[in-house]
Design a protein around this motif. Structure first.
Motif, PDB file in Angstrom:
ATOM      1  N   GLY A  15       0.795  -1.219   0.000  1.00  0.00           N
ATOM      2  CA  GLY A  15       0.000   0.000   0.000  1.00  0.00           C
ATOM      3  C   GLY A  15       0.825   1.265   0.000  1.00  0.00           C
ATOM      4  N   GLY A  16       2.121   1.136   0.184  1.00  0.00           N
ATOM      5  CA  GLY A  16       3.003   2.294   0.232  1.00  0.00           C
ATOM      6  C   GLY A  16       3.433   2.776  -1.150  1.00  0.00           C
ATOM      7  N   SER A  17       4.305   3.782  -1.135  1.00  0.00           N
ATOM      8  CA  SER A  17       4.758   4.407  -2.377  1.00  0.00           C
ATOM      9  C   SER A  17       6.272   4.518  -2.400  1.00  0.00           C
ATOM     10  N   LEU A  18       6.809   4.539  -3.614  1.00  0.00           N
ATOM     11  CA  LEU A  18       8.221   4.808  -3.848  1.00  0.00           C
ATOM     12  C   LEU A  18       8.349   5.588  -5.147  1.00  0.00           C
ATOM     13  N   ARG A  19       9.385   6.388  -5.235  1.00  0.00           N
ATOM     14  CA  ARG A  19       9.688   7.065  -6.491  1.00  0.00           C
ATOM     15  C   ARG A  19      11.107   6.706  -6.915  1.00  0.00           C
ATOM     16  N   LEU A  20      11.211   6.116  -8.076  1.00  0.00           N
ATOM     17  CA  LEU A  20      12.508   5.786  -8.653  1.00  0.00           C
ATOM     18  C   LEU A  20      12.955   6.893  -9.584  1.00  0.00           C
ATOM     19  N   SER A  21      14.258   7.100  -9.616  1.00  0.00           N
ATOM     20  CA  SER A  21      14.838   8.077 -10.537  1.00  0.00           C
ATOM     21  C   SER A  21      15.868   7.391 -11.420  1.00  0.00           C
ATOM     22  N   CYS A  22      16.023   7.902 -12.627  1.00  0.00           N
ATOM     23  CA  CYS A  22      17.022   7.377 -13.558  1.00  0.00           C
ATOM     24  C   CYS A  22      17.720   8.573 -14.204  1.00  0.00           C
ATOM     25  N   ALA A  23      18.974   8.751 -13.865  1.00  0.00           N
ATOM     26  CA  ALA A  23      19.753   9.854 -14.416  1.00  0.00           C
ATOM     27  C   ALA A  23      20.565   9.366 -15.603  1.00  0.00           C
ATOM     28  N   ALA A  24      20.419  10.053 -16.727  1.00  0.00           N
ATOM     29  CA  ALA A  24      21.129   9.680 -17.952  1.00  0.00           C
ATOM     30  C   ALA A  24      22.286  10.634 -18.194  1.00  0.00           C
ATOM     31  N   SER A  25      23.384  10.099 -18.687  1.00  0.00           N
ATOM     32  CA  SER A  25      24.543  10.918 -19.041  1.00  0.00           C
ATOM     33  C   SER A  25      25.205  10.325 -20.277  1.00  0.00           C
TER      34      SER A  25
END
Length: 124
Positions: A15-25
């Motif tokens: 029931g919880g939340s997460l936010r994933l990030s993806c940094a491109a270079s």
């Protein structure tokens, strides 16, 4: 070459939340479409979200539609995956991917570059 680095994984209760990030270079101009995939133990890798280069079009499979949201900030060369109402079956290693072509049927059509993955565990 394009380098992709994911972050934001972890342990969360159902029931919880997460936010994933993806940094491109790197040579990011060689890619346009982006996507998020996941792979659970003993299962094949599957797409969970895709986004076009402008961010105006997005794709989700039925399993995550309404719970996951993909977005991108082109000024920061970063793609995000907001995951809400998480379920134990969402437990997997999540991968960011980049490629040239997006469509509304499968999202990222072909992944040319992959990140190293980030673990998401949904458990009480």
């Amino acid at each position: 070459q394009v380098q992709l680095v994911e972050s934001g994984g972890g342990l969360v209760q159902p029931g919880g939340s997460l936010r994933l990030s993806c940094a491109a270079s790197g040579h990011t101009s060689s890619t346009n479409a982006m996507g998020w995939f996941r792979q659970a133990p003993g299962k094949e890798r599957e797409s969970v979200a895709g986004i076009s280069g402008s961010g105006s079009s997005t794709y989700y499979p039925q399993s995550v539609k309404g719970r996951f949201t993909i977005s991108r900030d082109n000024a920061k060369n970063t793609v995000y995956l907001q995951m809400n109402s998480l379920k134990p079956e969402d437990t997997a290693v999540y991968y960011c991917a980049a490629g040239r072509v997006y469509n509304d049927y499968v999202g990222l059509v072909k992944s040319d570059y992959w990140g190293q993955g980030t673990q998401v565990t949904v458990s009480s």
